[in-house]
Scaffold this active site. Sequence first.
Site: not given
Ligand code: EPZ
Length: 421
Positions: A22, A399
């Site tokens: 996904k 999902r």
């Molecule tokens: C991706 O989310 C995945 N989702 C998540 O999958 C996964 O948990 C996550 O990566 C970490 O591996 C998809 O790929 C659709 P991040 P993403 O940006 O891209 C902070 C699942 O169960 N952050 O690496 O949103 C954020 O708040 C899920 O399938 C900022 O602060 O993850 C978080 O604490 C849920 N500012 C951390 O970084 C930003 O601009 C990691 O987020 C972006 C992120």
Amino acid sequence: MAKLLVEKSGPLVGKVKIKGAKNSVLKLMAASILAEETCYIESVPGLIDVEVMITLLESLGLTIDYNREEETLEIHPAELLKCEAPYELIQKMRASFLVMGPLLAKKGIAKVSMPGGCAIGARPIDLHLKGFQALGAEVTLGHGYIEAKADSGLVGAEIYLDFPSVGATENIMMAATMAKGLTLIQNAAKEPEIIDLANFLNEMGANVKGAGTDTIRITGVEKLGGTRHQTIPDRIIAATYMVAAAMTRGDITIENVVSSHVKPVTAKLREMGAIVEDSDDVIRVYTTGPLKAVDLTTLPYPGFPTDVQAQFMALLSVSEGTSVITETVFENRFRHVAEINRMGANVKIEGHSAVIQGVKELQGAQVKATDLRAGAALVLSGLIAEGVTEVDEIYHIDRGYPQIEKDLVGLGAKIRRIEEK
Ligand code: EPZ
């Protein structure tokens, strides 16, 4: 509202084949916005999130043929590409925000609704926006929308991410494919899904190097064509079934998996005493004795995945001794603790850590899936709990797991889906 009724099932035994990821396919779909020709994507899992992305791309003007039987997508470019992604679609799925980079690259303007927080945390998008600004876009916020504009096109830049965000790395990488000159993304995320996206972009004619390392180099090209691409297997589903084997003291062979993608999970299972035999694309997990407590910390790849934290908590809650799980990726990803404790687990939250005192057995109870992976963890818990476990709010599970009950029933689980009006 559908629910799952899970009964104590005994050891799960047999083979299961993993479908496409996904968290990769949604980005490949977003990247298709960049193409001047048709993109064919294979191994597209039948998930609600895929349907949401189809609706979003169609609303932007792309034409899509989704063959659900064959699990293939044909994405044809828009005759007139729209540049606005509305609230109704973005609020359904945060990954929709990933259309912003490609729209900005192709149209020089993108207006996308601001994603809200979600069950696992506030999840800001500041790093995505800083990246777009570094590439020369003017970014404004107003009335719940973000508008990014680059009238004379994006220009390559050096971008350092404060945190190796998966989404920011992907959005910036897509935006930079057609920027003038060289873009460097430093402290980039290294997840396998990033490599899959970079490969997809390169097949379309982009020039992306270094994906999978912490520096990605993108040299802008004039335009991108179409491609045919096979999505990588879902490492989180594979890891969930690895945990299921250990938890039920079963013997599961997982096919169509990239073993190197689940190394941190393999290592922790072995540390607990489970037997994991792996070749490049097959993994067998079984147990020969009791499983011991371990400590773990979630980290960006190649660290232990936050998306397997809840499932591991379920396993540790019935293992011998005291374990500590520290969650460093999301600030609010322990909502499943209250649910698993309802089943008789002994888990206490202390700041960013959860202390798990192993118990002899769990009891079936009515619980709710608080997010996608939490839902999977509760289903696994139900498989070993005395009596019947009713897992509510399973739309979360749908999902991300195209056929969790079908897969688990195929391995001997007693699970039924109840559709309620
Ligand atoms: C991706 O989310 C995945 N989702 C998540 O999958 C996964 O948990 C996550 O990566 C970490 O591996 C998809 O790929 C659709 P991040 P993403 O940006 O891209 C902070 C699942 O169960 N952050 O690496 O949103 C954020 O708040 C899920 O399938 C900022 O602060 O993850 C978080 O604490 C849920 N500012 C951390 O970084 C930003 O601009 C990691 O987020 C972006 C992120």
